[in-house]
Design a protein around this motif. Structure first.
Motif: not given
Length: 231
Positions: A135-146, A158-175
C-alpha cells in the motif's frame, strides 16, 4: 545387422555431439596473475546453476591457456569496480587438481571439477520481489524497482503524483512486503549530478538511466553497489 549397428552408432554420435545450450554472455574484463586468471563475465539476467555451468565450460574450453580460471558473473547495470563485497551474481572457480577435496563434487558439463557460489537471488525470488505492490507505493510515481541482493530486499524510489516539488522518497521492503527502511533524501546537484543524500553522515545514491548507484562517504567517490531496475 551391420546397417542397423551403423545407424545406432550414428544416432549415438549425434546425441554425443548435441550442441550445448549456452546462454548469451560477454567477457568484460580479464585480469591475469602468476597464480590465477580472473574473468568478469556479463550475463543478461539471473541464471540457473546449469546455465552458469554451461557458460563456465564454454569459457574454459575456449581459454585452455589460462590457469586457475575464476569467473565472476555480473548482472546488467552492476559495476565490477564497486567497493562492496558482494557485487557479483555468482563466482565460479576451477581449482587445481592438487587442491581439490572430497567436498568438490560439483562438475561442469565436461566433467571438470568446479566450485560455484551463487550469491544473488534466483530469478523466481527476484520475480516475487518485483511483483510486490504494498500500500505504501500504490498510486505513486515509481522511479524504478531495484533488488538489493546483499540484503534480499526491494528498493523503490518514488515521487508523489501531484507534488510540484517532486520530492523523492526511497522505501525498502522485505520479501513479505514489510517496510524495512524509509527515507526522504536531501537532494544535492553538483556538476550536473544529482545526489540523493540518505544519511546524516553524507552517504548518498544517484539514479540515472534506470540504475541506482549507492555510495558511502568513506569510499572517496567509488560506489559500493549499483543495481539496474527490474533485474
Amino acid at each position: 545387422m551391420k546397417n542397423t549397428l551403423l545407424c545406432l552408432i550414428i544416432v549415438l554420435a549425434a546425441f554425443g555431439c548435441k550442441k550445448r545450450d549456452v546462454p548469451h554472455f560477454t567477457i568484460f574484463r580479464v585480469v591475469k596473475s602468476d597464480t590465477a586468471s580472473k574473468l568478469t563475465v556479463n550475463i543478461g539476467g539471473r541464471l540457473s546453476q546449469a546455465d552458469l555451468l554451461n557458460i563456465a565450460a564454454k569459457i574454459k574450453a575456449d581459454s585452455s591457456a589460462l590457469n586457475n580460471l575464476q569467473l565472476c558473473y555480473i548482472l546488467p547495470g552492476h559495476n565490477d569496480k564497486n567497493t562492496g563485497p558482494d557485487n557479483f551474481y555468482a563466482i565460479a572457480k576451477y581449482p587445481g587438481a592438487s587442491v581439490t577435496t572430497m567436498q568438490d563434487t560439483l562438475k561442469d558439463p565436461d566433467g571438470t571439477v568446479i566450485r560455484l557460489n551463487i550469491k544473488g537471488l534466483s530469478a523466481q525470488e527476484a520475480k516475487h520481489l518485483l511483483e510486490l505492490d504494498p500500500k505504501e507505493i500504490q498510486g505513486k510515481n515509481i522511479l524504478g524497482k531495484f533488488i538489493d541482493d546483499n540484503n534480499q530486499t526491494l528498493i523503490v524510489p518514488f515521487t508523489e503524483v501531484n507534488d510540484p516539488k517532486k520530492e523523492v522518497y526511497i522505501i525498502e521492503f522485505d520479501h513479505t512486503g514489510k517496510v524495512v527502511s524509509a527515507t526522504v533524501p536531501m537532494r544535492e546537484n553538483k556538476d550536473g549530478v544529482e545526489k540523493l543524500i540518505v544519511t546524516h553522515r553524507g552517504d548518498y545514491c544517484t539514479l540515472k538511466d534506470s540504475v541506482l548507484t549507492q555510495y558511502s562517504i568513506d569510499d572517496l567517490g567509488l560506489p559500493y553497489n549499483s543495481i539496474k531496475s527490474g533485474i
